[in-house]
Design an enzyme around this catalytic site. Structure first.
Site, PDB file in Angstrom:
ATOM      1  N   ASP A 190       0.826  -1.213   0.000  1.00  0.00           N
ATOM      2  CA  ASP A 190       0.000   0.000   0.000  1.00  0.00           C
ATOM      3  C   ASP A 190       0.859   1.262   0.000  1.00  0.00           C
ATOM      4  O   ASP A 190       0.463   2.292  -0.545  1.00  0.00           O
ATOM      5  CB  ASP A 190      -0.947  -0.001   1.199  1.00  0.00           C
ATOM      6  CG  ASP A 190      -2.069  -1.017   1.033  1.00  0.00           C
ATOM      7  OD1 ASP A 190      -2.382  -1.357  -0.120  1.00  0.00           O
ATOM      8  OD2 ASP A 190      -2.615  -1.474   2.049  1.00  0.00           O
ATOM      9  N   SER A 225     -12.572  -3.152  -5.754  1.00  0.00           N
ATOM     10  CA  SER A 225     -11.832  -3.140  -4.489  1.00  0.00           C
ATOM     11  C   SER A 225     -12.241  -1.921  -3.682  1.00  0.00           C
ATOM     12  O   SER A 225     -12.555  -0.867  -4.239  1.00  0.00           O
ATOM     13  CB  SER A 225     -10.320  -3.083  -4.751  1.00  0.00           C
ATOM     14  OG  SER A 225      -9.886  -4.237  -5.416  1.00  0.00           O
ATOM     15  N   LYS A 251     -13.553  -6.334   8.545  1.00  0.00           N
ATOM     16  CA  LYS A 251     -12.996  -6.640   7.221  1.00  0.00           C
ATOM     17  C   LYS A 251     -12.262  -7.973   7.319  1.00  0.00           C
ATOM     18  O   LYS A 251     -11.202  -8.063   7.939  1.00  0.00           O
ATOM     19  CB  LYS A 251     -12.035  -5.541   6.770  1.00  0.00           C
ATOM     20  CG  LYS A 251     -11.459  -5.787   5.378  1.00  0.00           C
ATOM     21  CD  LYS A 251     -10.463  -4.710   5.005  1.00  0.00           C
ATOM     22  CE  LYS A 251      -9.878  -4.996   3.623  1.00  0.00           C
ATOM     23  NZ  LYS A 251      -9.133  -6.273   3.583  1.00  0.00           N
TER      24      LYS A 251
END
Length: 771
Positions: free
Chosen positions: A40, A85, A117
């Site tokens: 990320d 996503s 999540k």
């Protein structure tokens, strides 16, 4: 790499290439090599650069698409609604901006539903008249993989819905592996000396892509749903009402959920979730906020990659500090030296950590470790202990500085540096030999019972064996060196060796201790090539065509089969070890699979021997359902064909030029030749089942067919038109009985009057020669 300020275009290009490479490892090969946060971080840098320099925009950038692709090993499934996503946030300020955006779109105070999540694999299930008809992975967001047979083995996916529903219904959710199931799977892999999964998510994704549905069932996967819609209206219910409907239909839902009216409530929800996450039955790596009102969600819509009505807040890895007590150096069966940090025991999310692998000796120079240093560690992905940095240096001036060894800890020979590793290349090193022997006798290798580690060490110490193949040259007299009841034990060990002489090419290949080659990879190669001679003739590019073998591993296989590995296999043959060899029955692969492999090789192979075929070429042809179904038709693609897919004229020119270069490339032509000649691969659509002698028949294969593993046997039946089923019933047409068939299946077949054939009779029916 160019500095950002000097050459932004080059920096953007490098980041795109890096992210695309890790996308393929994560989504397509289920083999992640960096943490989510490292990924990320690179992704965020790329986003920032693309915003700052819009002149370098590219529709093929990883930021403009969902990260995965569909794998042609499974049939493609086009999603009726794209599987996007979620936008990710690591700081609460990013969630606050999301909340402010909602306020700007609505005249009233909006509510969101908060839920965990799950760290799993996104799945779309299609039901028709209440029955499950298709289950698919996310893939590239537009096209996924048909993994229906495997999903039928997953707990929590009902084959028939409990309540009445519209004619067509799609349900989405996550397939995951619980922490307990993950622990058990890795224990089993460790016992077999196979590569362990790095995380539950990796384990779930890898399992769903197996070709054996029974393996999926044995690994105890679960499913939880989070969305559903009909073909007429995909957002007709609020988020809360959708969850209620999912439960009525018989699905487990993602829990705990809570309706949130403010950022402060979301912060409280996060605190609660962090407190209970270790007690949940699934790995949770964050929380999702989703707009509750369906009308507002529809108004917000989505961008190319993410819906604008939802966001995922991801937890940071939990870091702790502890003292370094020592570093020991372990030697593996390939001779690589691995440093292992011995730590003062510390708790990390309920697990006591007392050691952590440093992966390679180069890291020692990076950290400059001393005994007594305080280290900051984490469980990467909540699983693997990982040292992040030295948090505090020891105050002991005389503390021992940890240095990489210059000599092998077992044989004392000088170590050789290979890339980031130190390796002992002494062929007579007893440490390497002992590790290779332990692997050689393991269940997935030659499976030789009775040769425990201490007995192998004694054989090495007495210099009775110098290589694994020497085990089969031991006399009964030599085997009497063990134990008090020496003669009986020697008789048993001799019997074990004799039994192990009848093996398979896959087991013999796996037994060679080739770096990176697991049991699954060895089976895939043996099934694809059929004989040692065909394997020896294949290049690394060809070997890596067959999953899960990656290019680097294929290079190791190629090197071994042109060196010591080949010599060892010949020595095994000379000592009476045999394995069936056969002409491959041949697999039919779509042309898209070949082209995707070229994209993989272009990234994986150094130096780069492949003309760069733009990814847009494959994605547009597949999306427009215009991908050629034969290799010859690939040669005849015209510019008009490419324009018909919606490509720009510039892309058409670029793709046509690169395709011409590829079709003339010697490396590419050699790859195609080897696949066709050595693995008997053909290109196009699978032959119609109606044309085979087993057309319309439901078939059970029980026991082992000589020269075929289970997946190969199933593929053989399907190739000739048959349909594989697992249980004998009145709907069964034929039972094929190999060696050691299931007694209950044979008895049930005879009771029902179902025809039973042995392998020879089956081959007569198929018009094949026995192997």
């Amino acid at each position: 790499m160019a500095a950002e300020g000097d050459e932004p275009h080059e920096r953007i290009r490098q980041l795109r290439k890096l992210i695309a490479y890790h996308d393929q490892l994560y989504f397509d090969r289920d083999d992640p090599q960096i943490s989510d946060q490292e990924y990320d971080s690179s992704y965020t840098k790329l986003l920032e650069l693309e915003k700052r320099y819009p002149q370098y925009s590219d529709e093929n950038s990883p930021t403009a698409r969902v990260g995965g692709s569909y794998t042609p090993t499974f049939a493609p499934v086009v999603h009726q609604v794209p599987m996007l996503s979620l936008e990710k946030a690591y700081q609460i300020t990013e969630v606050e901006r999301f909340w402010a955006r909602l306020a700007g779109e609505s005249a009233r105070q909006e509510s969101c539903m908060a839920m965990p999540k799950l760290d799993g694999l996104a799945i779309a299930l299609r039901y028709r008249d209440g029955k499950l008809v298709t289950g698919a992975t996310r893939g590239d967001g537009q096209t996924g993989e048909d993994v229906t047979a495997n999903l039928r083995m997953v707990r929590g996916i009902p084959p028939r819905l409990l309540a009445s529903v519209p004619d067509e219904l799609e349900v989405r959710g996550e397939v995951f592996m619980s922490p307990d199931a993950f622990k058990q799977v890795n224990i089993q892999l460790r016992e077999k000396e196979q590569k362990e999964f790095v995380s539950p998510r990796n384990a779930a994704a890898g399992t769903i892509r197996q070709l054996n549905p029974l393996l999926v069932r044995n690994r105890r996967l679960d499913f939880k749903a989070y969305w559903a819609w009909t073909g007429q209206n995909d957002l007709r219910l609020s988020a809360v009402d959708t969850f209620a409907q999912l439960q009525e239909l018989g699905f487990a839902i993602v829990e705990p959920v809570q309706l949130i009216d403010s950022i402060e409530q979301f912060k409280s929800y996060l605190e609660m979730l962090i407190e209970v996450r270790d007690k949940l039955d699934s790995e949770v790596d964050g929380a999702v906020l989703r707009v509750n009102d369906s009308t507002l969600a529809a108004k917000l819509g989505a961008n190319a990659k993410s819906p604008r009505w939802s966001i995922a807040f991801k937890f940071q890895d939990l870091h702790v500090q502890t003292e370094l007590k020592d570093v020991v150096f372990q030697i593996g069966r390939s001779g690589v030296i691995t440093p292992v940090a011995k730590l003062k025991p510390v708790q990390v999310r309920g697990v006591t950590i007392s050691s952590a692998t440093l992966h390679n000796c180069q890291i020692l120079d990076q950290f400059e470790l001393r005994v007594g240093d305080i280290l900051e560690i984490t469980r990467a992905g909540d699983v693997i202990p990982k040292i992040l940095k030295v948090a505090k240096r020891t105050e002991n001036e005389h503390a021992r500085h940890i240095k990489a060894p210059e000599n092998c800890p077992r044989c004392n020979k000088t170590l050789i540096k290979k890339s980031v590793d130190l390796q002992c290349e002494n062929p007579a090193c007893q440490g390497v030999l002992l590790q290779r022997l332990k692997h050689f006798v393991s269940r997935d290798a030659l499976d030789i019972e009775g040769f425990a580690g201490q007995r192998l060490e004694q054989l090495v110490k007495e210099k009775l064996i110098n290589s694994p193949a020497d085990l089969f040259a031991l006399s009964k007299k030599q085997l009497e060196i063990f134990g008090e009841d020496a003669q009986q034990l020697a008789t048993n060990l001799e019997a074990s060796l004799n039994q192990a002489r009848d093996t398979t090419l896959a087991k013999a290949l796996f037994a060679l201790s080739i770096s990176g080659l697991g049991a699954a990879g060895a089976k895939a190669l043996a099934a694809a090539f059929g004989s040692l001679e065909n394997l020896v003739g294949a290049s690394p590019a060809t070997l890596s065509f067959f999953k899960p073998v990656q290019f680097e591993v294929a290079q190791n296989v190629h090197e071994s089969l042109h060196g010591l590995g080949y010599i060892e296999l010949i020595r095994l043959r000379d000592r009476g070890v045999v394995w069936p060899q056969f002409v491959p029955s041949g697999n039919i692969f779509p042309v898209a699979r070949l082209l995707k492999h070229i994209l993989y090789l272009e990234k994986a192979q150094q130096p780069n021997d492949w003309p760069r075929l733009p990814p847009v070429f494959i994605s547009r042809l597949v999306g427009a359902k215009m991908m050629p179904d034969t290799f010859d038709k690939l040669r005849n693609i015209t510019s008009n064909d490419l324009l018909a897919t919606g490509m720009s004229k510039n892309d058409v020119t670029r793709c046509a030029t690169q395709l011409d270069l590829l079709l003339a490339c010697p490396a590419f032509l050699n790859l195609v030749r080897e696949l066709e000649e050595l693995a008997k691969v053909s290109w196009g659509k699978a032959a119609s089942a109606a044309s085979g002698p087993l057309s319309g028949l439901t078939v059970i294969v029980t026991g082992t067919l000589q020269g075929y593993n289970r997946q190969q046997a199933w593929a053989l039946v399907e190739k000739y038109g048959g349909k594989i089923i697992q249980n004998v019933s009145t709907k069964t047409d034929l039972v094929v009985a190999g060696a050691k068939p299931g007694a209950s299946k044979i008895a049930q077949a005879e009771k029902l009057g179902i025809k039973v054939l042995d392998q020879e009779q089956l081959f007569v029916m198929l018009g094949k020669q026995t192997s």
